[in-house]
Scaffold this active site. Structure first.
Site, PDB file in Angstrom:
ATOM      1  CE  LYS A   1      25.174  36.721  18.455  1.00 22.77           C
ATOM      2  NZ  LYS A   1      25.532  37.732  18.202  1.00 22.77           N
TER       3      LYS A   1
HETATM    4  N1  GLU Z   1      23.923  41.011  18.965  1.00 22.78           N
HETATM    5  C1  GLU Z   1      24.398  42.184  18.849  1.00 22.78           C
HETATM    6  C2  GLU Z   1      25.802  41.508  17.504  1.00 22.78           C
HETATM    7  O1  GLU Z   1      25.855  40.409  17.250  1.00 22.78           O
HETATM    8  C3  GLU Z   1      25.705  43.176  19.668  1.00 22.78           C
HETATM    9  C4  GLU Z   1      26.261  42.477  20.637  1.00 22.78           C
HETATM   10  C5  GLU Z   1      27.385  43.745  22.067  1.00 22.78           C
HETATM   11  O2  GLU Z   1      26.379  44.569  21.807  1.00 22.78           O
HETATM   12  O3  GLU Z   1      27.317  42.963  22.389  1.00 22.78           O
HETATM   13  O4  GLU Z   1      26.700  42.641  17.260  1.00 22.78           O
END
Ligand code: GLU
Length: 429
Positions: free
Chosen positions: A118
């Site tokens: 993240k």
């Molecule tokens: N931000 C989204 C999540 O927390 C999508 C992450 C992604 O598609 O890699 O799942």
């Protein structure tokens, strides 16, 4: 230095709940249930790599501001790191670290070949112009250029970012590599290799989980009363799809507050109203104004927190009236609140299951890009639906056979899969 600086304190108020400690507690509970060896849970409780970079940005008035940008890569045991980048004032290194860990379990639970990561920058994107946001996005990616890549770490949208930021990031990475590299990010615009269905994917996944959970209770979406905290990319899409499927969306909210209608809101009209009124929903005719805390405690069949973390806490847990809570946000129910809800027989379907639709379609976007073959929306939605339904069934089966909550069951499946891979791969050197 201002609050965006690298050394900003993590604890703005005494009621602060450390998201990383919470994430580790869930990992510990799963490790205990799985009887994992101490060394395995020790490895999994640490992110593999934590990167913080300074992002000097020229504001439109000529002033230079230095922002801190984070990227936490929790695990790449099952494949490249994967996870969103958020632009939000509440971003801290601890929060990003917790969310990176959740991504690892989410991808493992859904059976997609990724690890977890993240990223984030502690800004309110509404306080920056579009060209400032472009400079921030580009500089952030250029600072991380050696740490990301289509087989290393693949960012995606999260709170405060969208296809627009992904396009800037893909372009910055590609220019630096000397050729187009669409696979470096997902959630891109269609024009550069994005996937049909990606924008609505997280909300669609939430709708599928609600539908399956109701079916298990012998009910259908038709007429089911649902309150949704949030009306953004996730909450707004879930509201629209649930409404189309016949559910009564009795309340939705934004950060400024919510609207309530006893007989259900017309979500397409509310969306049009929000579009015309600069995203404000408060003056929507035929609806009463309510606050965010009031929304959470409304009498309803299903409550969907689709906004921020730590919304259902010890403070308000006893007032919650829904007996099914589907977590569309990451970590909206605190650990203690979760225990109280379980004790009262309220089912909480956890974030790593319920909001996985986004990363599943990110995976499908990446697969389409790698194979140079693009699918129609029906195929994308169908593949996503089948992965979501399978994961839901596995979680419920695990929950029933082990007599544990769906949250612990989801962690047992996610953590268990990563632990197995860790064991099979062995420890280097
Ligand atoms: N931000 C989204 C999540 O927390 C999508 C992450 C992604 O598609 O890699 O799942």
């Amino acid at each position: 230095m201002d609050q965006t600086s690298l050394f900003a304190p993590d604890s703005p108020s005494p009621a602060y709940i450390c998201p990383f400690d919470q994430a580790c507690s869930y990992l510990d509970a799963a490790a205990k249930e799985l009887k994992l060896a101490q060394g395995v849970s020790e490895i999994l409780s640490h992110p593999r790599k934590v990167v913080t970079v300074s992002i000097p940005v020229k504001r439109d008035n000529g002033e230079i501001q230095v922002l801190a940008g984070h990227r936490v890569q929790h695990s790449d045991i099952l494949g490249p790191y994967k996870g969103g980048i958020r632009f939000h004032p509440a971003v801290t290194l601890r929060e990003v670290s917790a969310l990176a860990m959740l991504m690892t379990w989410k991808c493992a639970l859904l059976g997609i070949p990724y690890g977890g990561a993240k990223g984030g920058i502690a800004i309110n994107p509404k306080s920056y112009s579009i060209s400032e946001l472009e400079r921030i996005s580009r500089r952030y990616i250029s600072e991380l250029i050696k740490d990301i890549g289509p087989s290393v770490d693949i960012p995606a949208p999260d709170m405060g970012t969208s296809a627009r930021e992904m396009a800037w990031m893909m372009d910055t990475y590609s220019v630096n590599m000397g050729h187009a590299v669409p696979g470096v990010v997902t959630g891109k615009p269609l024009s550069i290799g994005g996937s049909l269905g990606r924008e609505m994917a997280t909300g669609r996944g939430v709708m599928i989980i609600v539908r399956e959970a109701l079916a298990d209770r012998g009910k259908s979406l038709s007429g089911t009363r649902i309150a949704i905290q949030g009306f953004g990319n996730v909450g707004g899409a879930a509201a629209e799809l649930l409404h189309q499927a016949g559910a009564k969306i009795i309340a939705v909210s934004t950060g400024l507050g919510g609207v309530f209608a006893e007989n259900g809101l017309d979500i397409s009209e509310l969306k049009a109203y929000a579009r015309e009124n600069n995203r404000k929903i408060s003056g929507f005719p035929q609806a009463k104004l309510i606050t965010n805390p009031e929304l959470l405690t409304l009498p309803c069949d299903v409550l969907i927190p689709a906004a921020l973390e730590n919304q259902i806490t010890q403070e308000n847990v006893n007032q919650i009236q829904a007996n099914l809570i589907v977590e569309a946000a990451n970590g909206p129910v605190t650990l203690e609140a979760n225990l109280s809800l379980e004790a009262r027989g309220v089912t909480v379907l956890p974030d790593i299951l319920s909001n996985a639709g986004g990363v599943v379609v990110s995976y499908l976007e990446w697969v389409q890009g790698l194979s140079y073959l693009f699918w129609d929306e029906e195929r994308v939605n169908g593949e996503m639906e089948s992965l979501m339904v399978q994961a839901y069934r596995k979680v419920m089966h695990q929950s029933q056979t082990r007599k544990i909550s769906p949250r612990l069951a989801a962690y047992v499946l996610g953590v268990g899969r990563v632990a197995q891979a860790l064991n099979d791969r062995g420890l280097y050197p």
